[in-house]
Design an enzyme around this catalytic site. Structure first.
Site, PDB file in Angstrom:
ATOM      1  N   TYR A  91     -41.963   5.583   6.626  1.00  0.00           N
ATOM      2  CA  TYR A  91     -40.504   5.489   6.758  1.00  0.00           C
ATOM      3  C   TYR A  91     -39.805   6.783   6.340  1.00  0.00           C
ATOM      4  O   TYR A  91     -40.046   7.304   5.249  1.00  0.00           O
ATOM      5  CB  TYR A  91     -39.999   4.338   5.885  1.00  0.00           C
ATOM      6  CG  TYR A  91     -38.579   3.912   6.140  1.00  0.00           C
ATOM      7  CD1 TYR A  91     -38.245   3.186   7.270  1.00  0.00           C
ATOM      8  CD2 TYR A  91     -37.573   4.208   5.219  1.00  0.00           C
ATOM      9  CE1 TYR A  91     -36.947   2.758   7.490  1.00  0.00           C
ATOM     10  CE2 TYR A  91     -36.281   3.786   5.435  1.00  0.00           C
ATOM     11  CZ  TYR A  91     -35.969   3.064   6.576  1.00  0.00           C
ATOM     12  OH  TYR A  91     -34.676   2.650   6.792  1.00  0.00           O
ATOM     13  N   SER A 187     -47.711   2.313   5.184  1.00  0.00           N
ATOM     14  CA  SER A 187     -46.356   1.811   4.991  1.00  0.00           C
ATOM     15  C   SER A 187     -45.714   1.455   6.335  1.00  0.00           C
ATOM     16  O   SER A 187     -46.227   0.590   7.046  1.00  0.00           O
ATOM     17  CB  SER A 187     -45.535   2.844   4.216  1.00  0.00           C
ATOM     18  OG  SER A 187     -44.309   2.280   3.781  1.00  0.00           O
ATOM     19  N   GLN A 188     -44.621   2.110   6.727  1.00  0.00           N
ATOM     20  CA  GLN A 188     -44.061   1.841   8.048  1.00  0.00           C
ATOM     21  C   GLN A 188     -45.118   2.067   9.126  1.00  0.00           C
ATOM     22  O   GLN A 188     -45.225   1.285  10.076  1.00  0.00           O
ATOM     23  CB  GLN A 188     -42.865   2.747   8.319  1.00  0.00           C
ATOM     24  CG  GLN A 188     -42.292   2.598   9.722  1.00  0.00           C
ATOM     25  CD  GLN A 188     -41.152   3.558   9.983  1.00  0.00           C
ATOM     26  OE1 GLN A 188     -39.997   3.165   9.978  1.00  0.00           O
ATOM     27  NE2 GLN A 188     -41.462   4.826  10.203  1.00  0.00           N
ATOM     28  N   ASP A 273     -47.348  -2.440  -6.201  1.00  0.00           N
ATOM     29  CA  ASP A 273     -46.489  -1.870  -5.160  1.00  0.00           C
ATOM     30  C   ASP A 273     -45.167  -2.629  -5.089  1.00  0.00           C
ATOM     31  O   ASP A 273     -45.120  -3.764  -4.616  1.00  0.00           O
ATOM     32  CB  ASP A 273     -47.227  -1.937  -3.818  1.00  0.00           C
ATOM     33  CG  ASP A 273     -46.497  -1.209  -2.704  1.00  0.00           C
ATOM     34  OD1 ASP A 273     -45.328  -0.832  -2.882  1.00  0.00           O
ATOM     35  OD2 ASP A 273     -47.117  -1.023  -1.631  1.00  0.00           O
ATOM     36  N   HIS A 302     -47.165   2.140  -4.331  1.00  0.00           N
ATOM     37  CA  HIS A 302     -47.129   2.240  -2.880  1.00  0.00           C
ATOM     38  C   HIS A 302     -48.040   3.343  -2.342  1.00  0.00           C
ATOM     39  O   HIS A 302     -48.294   3.394  -1.140  1.00  0.00           O
ATOM     40  CB  HIS A 302     -45.681   2.460  -2.420  1.00  0.00           C
ATOM     41  CG  HIS A 302     -45.473   2.221  -0.966  1.00  0.00           C
ATOM     42  ND1 HIS A 302     -45.877   1.060  -0.336  1.00  0.00           N
ATOM     43  CD2 HIS A 302     -44.914   2.998   0.012  1.00  0.00           C
ATOM     44  CE1 HIS A 302     -45.564   1.122   0.942  1.00  0.00           C
ATOM     45  NE2 HIS A 302     -44.991   2.286   1.186  1.00  0.00           N
TER      46      HIS A 302
END
Length: 322
Positions: A91, A187-188, A273, A302
């Site tokens: 992201y 992540s994203q 996370d 994360h």
């Protein structure tokens, strides 16, 4: 600290999925409309001082026929077509520079890096604007609420469609073995990989690390970290739009893509996370329909496994592509 469910509870966590009745037709129509535009995948050689790699500046047509940028890297010393890793970015990040992406080509694979439309200013530069004017409702800063009042206008409809087209663009290159293509991201990028896996039936593998875009409602209820907090802030102000928001998000939830995915998958989760809480990751993992495994990093946030996770990814691809 570990703030979510215990690891034992996470292993069996299967929350109720909210899936719209027209989920499949929505995505079939979206991809059909986009495929009316020629892919026009263009690979232009670039010189960047890397003596052992060949690097190409990529442009292809994504959602709505709009141009999407990327990088394509592969080892200069090669023999025949290569397996290909298609990577999606976290992201706020963009495709950056070729020097940012040296791992997979040095492992002997072709590596296709998709730029992220409209992003690429938070931590790594991008070159692809979001040209779509549809989602014009007021939004909380960021991308999570852009066009969120209708699934047709939501930002991630465009991004996920771009991701499917990126695989098609990679396969269009004659140097790529079309039967050995994996999708990958953190992540994203992990959430987008999972979506791609649910929409593309013949991938070789899915490497889905600390995935975002999963189990949205729970995420907004147990963390106030961004990016999920963008949704919470929007709902805080638009009190009358909460159910509308989560109805839209149900078309983009990783849980609903997971039940449709069949490629071998490697997930990961950091038990501390706060950005992508473990229960949101395990919900997607537990629903995943294909062969799967998950690496758990008890004391990590994360960043997950980072280099340690890359080692596990390399082991998996070596096993699948030996």
């Amino acid at each position: 600290m570990q703030f979510d469910l215990s690891l034992e509870a996470l292993k069996t966590y299967l929350p109720l999925r909210t899936e719209p009745a027209d989920f499949d037709s929505f995505w079939a129509q979206t991809l059909t409309e986009t495929r009316k535009f020629d892919l026009n995948a263009c690979f232009t050689p670039v010189a960047c001082g890397l003596k052992l790699l060949d690097v190409f500046d990529v442009t292809f047509c994504g959602y709505g026929g709009q141009p999407i940028k990327g990088w394509f890297l592969l080892p200069r010393d090669r023999n025949g077509q290569l397996p290909c890793v298609v990577e999606y970015i976290g992201y706020g990040g963009g495709r950056g520079k070729p020097l940012d992406w040296l791992l997979w080509s040095n492992a002997g694979y072709a590596h296709f890096v998709m730029d992220t439309r409209g992003q690429g200013s938070s931590w790594q530069v991008g070159d692809t604007p979001d040209l779509e004017p549809e989602g014009s409702n007021p939004q909380f800063p960021g991308f999570m609420t852009r066009g969120i009042l209708r699934p047709e206008t939501y930002y991630y409809r465009r991004l996920i469609t771009d991701a499917v087209r990126a695989v098609e663009a990679a396969r269009a290159n004659p140097l790529v073995d079309k039967n050995r293509v994996a999708v990958l991201g953190n992540s994203q990028g992990g959430g987008v990989s999972l979506a791609a896996a649910g929409l593309i039936p013949d991938l070789s593998a899915v490497l889905c690390d600390v995935p975002f875009l999963c189990h949205y409602r729970r995420a907004t209820e147990i963390t106030d970290a961004n990016p999920y907090n963008e949704i919470s802030q929007y709902c805080r102000n638009h009190r009358d739009k909460i159910e509308t928001v989560f109805h839209t998000l149900s078309y983009f939830d990783g849980l609903n893509f997971a039940v449709r995915a069949n490629a071998p998958a490697l997930f990961s989760s950091g038990l501390m996370d706060e950005i992508c809480p473990p229960s949101t990751v395990f919900a997607a993992y537990n629903y995943y329909a294909g062969e799967k495994q998950i690496e758990v990093w008890p004391y990590n946030h994360h960043e997950g496994g980072s280099t340690f996770q890359n080692i596990e990814r390399m082991k998996m691809l070596s096993r699948l592509w030996q």
